[in-house]
Structures are given as C-alpha cells and as structure tokens.
Design an enzyme around this catalytic site. Sequence first.
Site, PDB file in Angstrom:
ATOM      1  N   GLY A 114      -0.042   0.364 -10.305  1.00  0.00           N
ATOM      2  CA  GLY A 114       0.036   1.256  -9.139  1.00  0.00           C
ATOM      3  C   GLY A 114      -1.215   1.201  -8.271  1.00  0.00           C
ATOM      4  N   ARG A 151       3.959  -4.949 -11.229  1.00  0.00           N
ATOM      5  CA  ARG A 151       3.920  -4.445 -12.602  1.00  0.00           C
ATOM      6  C   ARG A 151       4.456  -5.443 -13.626  1.00  0.00           C
ATOM      7  NH1 ARG A 151       2.246   0.693 -13.014  1.00  0.00           N
ATOM      8  NH2 ARG A 151       2.646   2.148 -11.305  1.00  0.00           N
ATOM      9  N   ASP A 211      -4.483   1.062 -18.082  1.00  0.00           N
ATOM     10  CA  ASP A 211      -4.518   0.771 -19.525  1.00  0.00           C
ATOM     11  C   ASP A 211      -3.564  -0.369 -19.905  1.00  0.00           C
ATOM     12  OD1 ASP A 211      -2.634   2.700 -18.715  1.00  0.00           O
ATOM     13  OD2 ASP A 211      -2.310   3.379 -20.748  1.00  0.00           O
ATOM     14  N   ASP A 212      -2.359  -0.379 -19.320  1.00  0.00           N
ATOM     15  CA  ASP A 212      -1.410  -1.432 -19.676  1.00  0.00           C
ATOM     16  C   ASP A 212      -1.887  -2.798 -19.185  1.00  0.00           C
ATOM     17  OD1 ASP A 212       0.413   0.250 -20.964  1.00  0.00           O
ATOM     18  OD2 ASP A 212       1.356   0.810 -19.070  1.00  0.00           O
ATOM     19  N   LYS A 241      -8.795   0.690 -13.220  1.00  0.00           N
ATOM     20  CA  LYS A 241      -8.153   1.280 -12.045  1.00  0.00           C
ATOM     21  C   LYS A 241      -7.044   2.220 -12.462  1.00  0.00           C
ATOM     22  CE  LYS A 241      -4.483   0.440 -11.405  1.00  0.00           C
ATOM     23  NZ  LYS A 241      -3.047   0.151 -11.381  1.00  0.00           N
ATOM     24  N   THR A 242      -6.937   3.355 -11.944  1.00  0.00           N
ATOM     25  CA  THR A 242      -5.739   4.200 -11.968  1.00  0.00           C
ATOM     26  C   THR A 242      -6.105   5.581 -11.444  1.00  0.00           C
ATOM     27  OG1 THR A 242      -3.962   5.240 -13.226  1.00  0.00           O
ATOM     28  CG2 THR A 242      -5.959   4.842 -14.475  1.00  0.00           C
ATOM     29  N   ILE A 243      -5.268   6.072 -10.544  1.00  0.00           N
ATOM     30  CA  ILE A 243      -5.507   7.431 -10.041  1.00  0.00           C
ATOM     31  C   ILE A 243      -5.319   8.447 -11.163  1.00  0.00           C
ATOM     32  CG2 ILE A 243      -4.848   6.936  -7.649  1.00  0.00           C
ATOM     33  CD1 ILE A 243      -2.169   8.509  -8.399  1.00  0.00           C
ATOM     34  N   ASP A 244      -4.571   8.054 -12.214  1.00  0.00           N
ATOM     35  CA  ASP A 244      -4.225   9.011 -13.275  1.00  0.00           C
ATOM     36  C   ASP A 244      -5.440   9.526 -14.034  1.00  0.00           C
ATOM     37  OD1 ASP A 244      -1.711   8.313 -12.495  1.00  0.00           O
ATOM     38  OD2 ASP A 244      -1.193   7.213 -14.290  1.00  0.00           O
ATOM     39  N   TYR A 275       6.793  32.915  -0.337  1.00  0.00           N
ATOM     40  CA  TYR A 275       7.321  31.821  -1.173  1.00  0.00           C
ATOM     41  C   TYR A 275       6.481  31.567  -2.407  1.00  0.00           C
ATOM     42  CZ  TYR A 275       9.880  30.428   3.061  1.00  0.00           C
ATOM     43  OH  TYR A 275      10.685  30.402   4.156  1.00  0.00           O
ATOM     44  N   GLY A 280       0.273  11.447 -12.121  1.00  0.00           N
ATOM     45  CA  GLY A 280      -0.697  11.377 -13.213  1.00  0.00           C
ATOM     46  C   GLY A 280      -0.095  10.834 -14.479  1.00  0.00           C
ATOM     47  N   ARG A 281       1.183  10.499 -14.397  1.00  0.00           N
ATOM     48  CA  ARG A 281       1.940   9.967 -15.535  1.00  0.00           C
ATOM     49  C   ARG A 281       1.757  10.834 -16.775  1.00  0.00           C
ATOM     50  NH1 ARG A 281       3.969   4.724 -15.632  1.00  0.00           N
ATOM     51  NH2 ARG A 281       2.272   3.650 -14.621  1.00  0.00           N
ATOM     52  N   GLU A 329       3.173  15.614 -13.449  1.00  0.00           N
ATOM     53  CA  GLU A 329       4.473  14.912 -13.476  1.00  0.00           C
ATOM     54  C   GLU A 329       4.906  14.542 -14.896  1.00  0.00           C
ATOM     55  OE1 GLU A 329       4.563  11.191 -11.321  1.00  0.00           O
ATOM     56  OE2 GLU A 329       3.128  10.246 -12.651  1.00  0.00           O
ATOM     57  N   TYR A 368       2.535   9.465  -4.106  1.00  0.00           N
ATOM     58  CA  TYR A 368       2.325   8.267  -3.294  1.00  0.00           C
ATOM     59  C   TYR A 368       1.399   8.561  -2.105  1.00  0.00           C
ATOM     60  CZ  TYR A 368       5.964   6.639  -6.344  1.00  0.00           C
ATOM     61  OH  TYR A 368       6.662   6.303  -7.485  1.00  0.00           O
ATOM     62  N   GLU A 369       1.320   9.841  -1.706  1.00  0.00           N
ATOM     63  CA  GLU A 369       0.457  10.230  -0.572  1.00  0.00           C
ATOM     64  C   GLU A 369      -1.008   9.914  -0.819  1.00  0.00           C
ATOM     65  OE1 GLU A 369       2.678  12.023  -2.070  1.00  0.00           O
ATOM     66  OE2 GLU A 369       3.970  13.053  -0.635  1.00  0.00           O
TER      67      GLU A 369
END
Length: 553
Positions: free
Chosen positions: A85, A149, A179-180, A206-209, A247, A255-256, A315, A427-428
């Site tokens: 990602g 991927r 990690d993968d 790398k990963t935003i997670d 509301y 973040g998987r 998520e 995705y933002e």
Amino acid sequence: MSRIQCSEIQIERRKFKPQLPDTLKSDPANIKIKRGSATNSISNQEELKAIFPNTYGLPLVELVKGKNLEIKKKQLKVGVVLSGGQAPGGHNVIAGIFDCLKKANAKNSLIGFSGGPSGILENKYKVITEKTLHDYRNTGGFDFIQSGRTKIETPEQFEKVKNNLIENKLNALVIIGGDDSNTNAAFLAEFMRANNIDCNVIGVPKTIDGDLKNKYIETSFGFDTATKIYAELAGNICRDAYSSRKYWHFIRLMGRSASHITLEVGFKTQPNIVLIGEEISAKKMTLAQVVDSIADIIVRRSKEGKKYGIVLVPEGLIEFIPEIKELISALNDALASANFPNDFSIEQKKNFLYEKLPSNLSNLLKSIPSQIASQLLLDRDPHGNVLVSQIETEKLLIEMTHKKLAQLKKENLYDDKFAAITHFFGYEGRCGIPTNFDANYTYTLGYNAAILALNGLTSYISSIRNLVKPPKQWICGGVPITMMMNIERRKGHNRPVIQKTLVDLNGKPFKQFQKVKDKWAIEECYLFPGPIQYFGDSFITDMTTKTLKYEQK
Ligand code: FBP
C-alpha cells in the site's frame, strides 16, 4: 511518459532539502559499518535457522565515521521496488538511494521496477535519472514507479526473479515495503545467497499502519503524514458535531490489524470514544459487549443533554473480537481448501460454509448482518490478509447500537434520538505530501539503505533511530530481517513472517490513553489540529507523532 502537473505547493515543496543525520553527511567513503553480535529471531529459532541457513543470525550494524575507500572503487547497479500500500514519502526513499549512489560514484546507477514485485517478475523497469526523479522529490504517492501486492512465492517465480536480476547485472535490490514485503525480501536474500548470486537485498520499513516497528525500527514511514491527515479530518468532524450538536459520528480509520493509527488520531483530536482493538481482544469482549460500552457512553452523554459525539473505530476491530477472530481463522482455512467454481455466488459460498464450519461458528456467521458477512468472505490479499479496508465495521456498530438503544428505551433507561453518520478515512491519507518528518525520514532511510547495499550487506532493513531528536542526531544502521521473524498461520499454513507489532497495552502511549479516556467520553475535550504545516516555525512543521513522543519519554 508525460510529466506530472504540479500545484503551487508542490513547486515550493520541491525546493525542500531533506536533512540528513550527521553520520550520513560525510562522504560515503568516510562511513564505516560497525557490527554487533549475532542475533536471534523472536521465536521459532531452530525452524527459522533451517529455513534461512545463509542469512539467519546476522549481527545488528551501525554506521559510524571512518575510512572506507573501497566504496569509491566499486561501480554498482541497484534496483528499487515499491511494494504494498502507498505511504507518504516513498519517492523520497528513492531520491535518498539515488543521491547516495551518485555521491559514492557518479557511475553508479539505479533502476526502478514498475508496478511492485510483478515488475521484477516481468522485468519491467525504468532507469532513474535526476531528470526523471526531479519532479517527484518531496511528493506523496508511489506514481513514479507505482506499487503492487504480488507475492513472489513459487520456485518458478524465484527462478524468474533471479534470472532478471542477473540479466540486469544488479548488485543490490532495495524493497520498500511493510511486514509482508520485507518478509519477501528475507526469502529473496536467502535465495540469492543460496545460489551464490552476488545481489544483496535490503528492505525499507514502509506502512501507514505503524505496525512494522520495534526497538530498532521506531516507526515505519508514512504513519506521521497519514495520521496528521486523518486527524485534520477527524478534528473537523469533532468541531462540526460540537457546532450542530445533533449527530454521533462513527469514523473508521485504516491500519489493518493494528490500532496505532486510531490511537494516534485519538491523541490528536480527543474524541468521546476511541476503540482499541488490542484492548478489546485482551478483555475478550464480544461484539455485544463492545456495543454495550458504546451505548453506555451515549446514554451518559444524553443525560447531560449531549446527543452528539465521535467514535473512532480501527478498521481491524472486527479481527480483534475473539469470537470473530476464531470465525475468520476458520474461514481462512475453509476458503483456502475450497475450490469454488468461478461463477459461485457469495450466497452459494455462504451456504457451503454454513455446512463446513463447526456449528457455533456457522451460527455466528448467520447472525452477522448479511452485507458484513459477505465482506468477510472476500478474497484474501496475496499474503493471506483479510481485506479489512472493505469491511464496514462502523455500519455494523451503528446497526447494533440502534438495536441496543431501542431495547434501553423499552426499559425506560434512554429517551433520546440517536442519529449516526459514518466515515471511513484510509485512502485519503496514503498519498499525502509528506510532512517534514516523513520527508527527512524517508530520504534518510533511502540514503542509509544505499550505504548498506554499497557495503555488501544483505537481508537487512534500513534502521534510523533517535527519531524524536532533530535529524542531525539520528542514529543510522541496519537490522537483520530474520531477527524480527516468527512462524504464523497464513492461508491455512504455518509460515515464517515478520511479526506485526500491535498496540502494547503495557506501553506508555496506551497507558497515557487510559488516564484520559473517561474524561474524553463525557466532557468536551476535542482538539482541532488543522492541516499539516509545511512552511513556518519548526516547532509546528517538524512536530512528530504523539505515539513516538510518549514511547520515547
Ligand atoms: P501496507 O501494509 O502494504 O502498507 O498497506 C496498508 C494498508 O493501507 C492498510 O491500512 C489497508 O487495510 C490496506 O493497505 C488496503 O489495501 P489496498 O490498497 O490493497 O486496498
């Protein structure tokens, strides 16, 4: 290829000069490798030693000042690939590698494989030059060479990769991934060594997670920028809710499997409810109990005349609820062994699984709203991960909260209107223009990876530490990939993988959150962090994450 269009901010941002740590400011011929003692994997040592006989147990390394004149004599060709990602700063990793290679020897060269690991398999690449790279410096996105991927796993694929690396006369390959992808890097490094091929493999975290981290990898790149973007959006929603006061907003955040992003956005915006998957798992909460905890706060706020609020939902929450985790694991095994015909509908798959699963799990699957149950059955990604970004947990929670509040109404325990709105931010944030921190960090990670490659190291991840300090004080080195590995169940099989680092319930960030969460639930503590600042006072522009701040306190 057509040139990308540039906004005014991008044009200004291109002029940003990423800062390097003092160690890397020297000429590469004045940087030496200092080796520590041999390392071990997290667990499953004997199994991993057998799987990685040539690369297991390498020492930790640190870069220090010292003569290393050999570097100047070598002429190297390096390949780079973006994997998985998107995360802000990927282009700067490439810029860091490129600049370091050229500084060491102007004849060194870099090629970028296109579209992720499939580019290596299909031998699709572009030669990277200053001219082609220039427009991408300090930009977000992975569009310069794109990502993918594809998992390199079969013997035929490894053979193809080997032949393409040999054909291109590559001395090293840098894999920028999570990690993968870095697990894949370890397999590739081992394969090259086992076949006596002189092509080293270096990974970049790398990963935003934010889940690829440990003592030596303090954070993965992209987490800083992505969480700032989500925090701006979540903060704006807090203010909207506080303005209209009508509301409840349920915001699901990417973040998987880990809740790091949710916790960080929680610190930055201080909403009423922050669900942390790891806590829910540790408390062995059922879905109904999670809903009860949300309803409890809604009722308490309603008693104070507050019929509004904000809930942050990671998520991966659904995977943390023990009963659903058990269901997902059983589904993974059942789906891996089932050979469904291509035209099998989702309803046919469900009927098959109702029969195949143990009765408690079959009943659980039947009890989940149909749309969510269908989302649980979507194909796994090539690494065996459930596509949590496509499971609308926030909708599930709202539906169940409605039911719970209706029941409380009948019992005269609640008497208000519950109007809920859903949001999903993922995705933002993945391609945002990197913050100063990420721009500096990614450039340094790339530069450091090139130094590791120039020194003939393989199966290492580029490691930069001391990140809460200014870049000049950062510590550079490499951490052996096998050191981070263990054996886990994936796609119905036990596989060696890099262990994900989830939110540590004994860690300082979570402990800090525990101190404040009750106050956030009922009082108005909202923070509105606003947009990322790229220009101005460094106190604001260089500020990094609360997670790092608390971790390194
Ligand atoms: P990586 O682990 O490859 O960095 O990807 C992270 C991520 O952004 C997750 O947060 C999210 O669940 C997933 O990618 C979405 O994947 P895709 O881009 O394939 O939809």
